[in-house]
Scaffold this motif. Sequence first.
Motif, PDB file in Angstrom:
ATOM      1  N   ASP A   1       0.871  -1.173   0.000  1.00 56.94           N
ATOM      2  CA  ASP A   1       0.000   0.000   0.000  1.00 56.94           C
ATOM      3  C   ASP A   1       0.909   1.225   0.000  1.00 56.94           C
ATOM      4  O   ASP A   1       1.741   1.387   0.903  1.00 56.94           O
ATOM      5  N   TYR A   2       0.772   2.070  -0.998  1.00 60.26           N
ATOM      6  CA  TYR A   2       1.718   3.174  -1.135  1.00 60.26           C
ATOM      7  C   TYR A   2       1.022   4.421  -1.684  1.00 60.26           C
ATOM      8  O   TYR A   2      -0.022   4.344  -2.335  1.00 60.26           O
ATOM      9  N   VAL A   3       1.636   5.556  -1.404  1.00 65.23           N
ATOM     10  CA  VAL A   3       1.230   6.831  -1.985  1.00 65.23           C
ATOM     11  C   VAL A   3       2.424   7.377  -2.748  1.00 65.23           C
ATOM     12  O   VAL A   3       3.572   7.259  -2.294  1.00 65.23           O
TER      13      VAL A   3
ATOM     14  N   TRP B   1      -0.817  10.252  -6.142  1.00 65.77           N
ATOM     15  CA  TRP B   1      -1.645   9.090  -6.467  1.00 65.77           C
ATOM     16  C   TRP B   1      -1.530   8.060  -5.363  1.00 65.77           C
ATOM     17  O   TRP B   1      -0.474   7.863  -4.772  1.00 65.77           O
ATOM     18  N   TRP B   2      -2.663   7.392  -5.070  1.00 68.28           N
ATOM     19  CA  TRP B   2      -2.665   6.192  -4.236  1.00 68.28           C
ATOM     20  C   TRP B   2      -3.868   5.355  -4.671  1.00 68.28           C
ATOM     21  O   TRP B   2      -4.758   5.845  -5.397  1.00 68.28           O
ATOM     22  N   LYS B   3      -3.898   4.118  -4.298  1.00 70.33           N
ATOM     23  CA  LYS B   3      -4.983   3.232  -4.690  1.00 70.33           C
ATOM     24  C   LYS B   3      -6.307   3.765  -4.154  1.00 70.33           C
ATOM     25  O   LYS B   3      -6.447   4.011  -2.955  1.00 70.33           O
TER      26      LYS B   3
ATOM     27  N   ALA C   1      -1.199   5.982   3.854  1.00 69.63           N
ATOM     28  CA  ALA C   1       0.137   5.765   3.300  1.00 69.63           C
ATOM     29  C   ALA C   1       0.845   4.574   3.919  1.00 69.63           C
ATOM     30  O   ALA C   1       2.034   4.420   3.761  1.00 69.63           O
TER      31      ALA C   1
END
Length: 520
Positions: free
Chosen positions: A296-298, A461-463, A519
Amino acid sequence: MIVAISVDQFSADLFSEYRQHFTGGLRRLSEGVVFPSGYQSHAATETCPGHSTILTGSRPYRTGIVANDWIDQSVARADKTIYCAEDETVPGSTSRSYTVSAKHLLVPTLGERMKNADPATRVVSVAGKDRAAVMMGGHKVDQLWFWNGKDYVTIAGQPAPDAAIAPFRSALAARLAQPQPALPVPGVCASRDRPIPIGDGKTVGTWRFGRPAGDTTKFRASPEIDDANLTLAESLIDSMQLGRGPATDIISIGESATDYVGHAFGTEGVEMCIQLLALDKRLGQFFDRLDKAGIDYVVVLTADHGGHDLPERNRIHAAPDAQRVDNRLDVKAVGAQIGRELKLDGPVLIPAGGDVYVDRAVPQKMRAKVARRAADLIRQSPLVENVFVGADIAKLPQPTSPPETWSFTERARASYLPGRSGDLIVALKERVTPIADPTRGYVATHGSFWNYDRRVPILFWWKGVQNFEQPLGVETVDILPTLASLIGLPVPAGEIDGRCLDLDASAGDNCAVAAPEAAR
């Protein structure tokens, strides 16, 4: 995990020009939160100052990184030029043969703040330039690697190399030992595939990035080095299990090829077209790999500065006033004239890019007079927009209005640090390139007060992000407080210059409510 990417010399103009053609990573980021008019708001639009703003939340006057190089007449060595990422106290060093260090960076980075708040945080920095890696990584880095012209290396005092480094370097050496075939020209680049004469029988505008075996110079100014950076980043993320520990981790990635391509070939030729499309594709592969790993990332992507095309092509492309500097601007001659007028020995003035220093051999009581006389004389050049006296700039407050409205004086103030910046700051006229002869090195550059060098995209951007675009001006110094809000990290407002940007497309506000899970 936070992924902070700087694409060196990726101007807002380039982003706008190629946006319709992106299909990979840059397309993905364009579907997040988009600030197409971000600003490296200061006047010193060079690599080191720009990188110093991205993850510190502070303008160069506060980071201390006022230029790539400045003059310090008090140092003991004969070379009085200081490189922004060196430790000049190392015996025998010069500004061109130096020990890489973060000593001149006067403020903490986001990674440092995260590690101070939670020691379990891992901070990693990878870049094609030492100054990019250092200025984004900061003083407390778990792994820091940069291309030194021959290999990826780290700095003294860093932790032992990660296990992924040795196989990466071995694979890279094998790659460099093989020639790189010329790259194909994508269809969208065909219209840019034209030779542009630059003098002495030389041209730019048709290069395909073919490289002989072992040619590290051509490797550096090609999509190959951006690919290598991302490969190293992937290796470190996997081996260190970044983004999968108890704390939020951060990796900064400095992609330098766009800058080297811009300098060597300009920004509007087939070379830049091939480069940006290759970068877009490789970033897409990088993000796909993170997705496959379940991290999980930003992401935030921006640039350290913009750039300007070479004047020879600008004149062909409807900008007939584009020109290069010539003998109509000769700071040393101005210094000699002042020396004759005031009966002073020595050079009197020492130029260093847009900064001009009064020689400390000039008596203290005469230095202010010399500076003002020099400003008056330099302003007479038809190539010069204005000259600012450092002592006057230092008295001004920092600007607080939107960056697109700043005066030239305010732009100068944002990157002026007394004792480190010049006694004079020279602003060239718009479309004047400070390279007199393009046949002996770089053909184009950046570093001006003008918006083509100041404006850069800022993309988050992130999911699951809800897309929106804000065309009004924001600053790169806004990135740190914005990312800090996503992980619930408090940052005292008085310590930085930036403001938190609300990335929530709904009525919610990440700047008001901490959302640490965004994040993780």
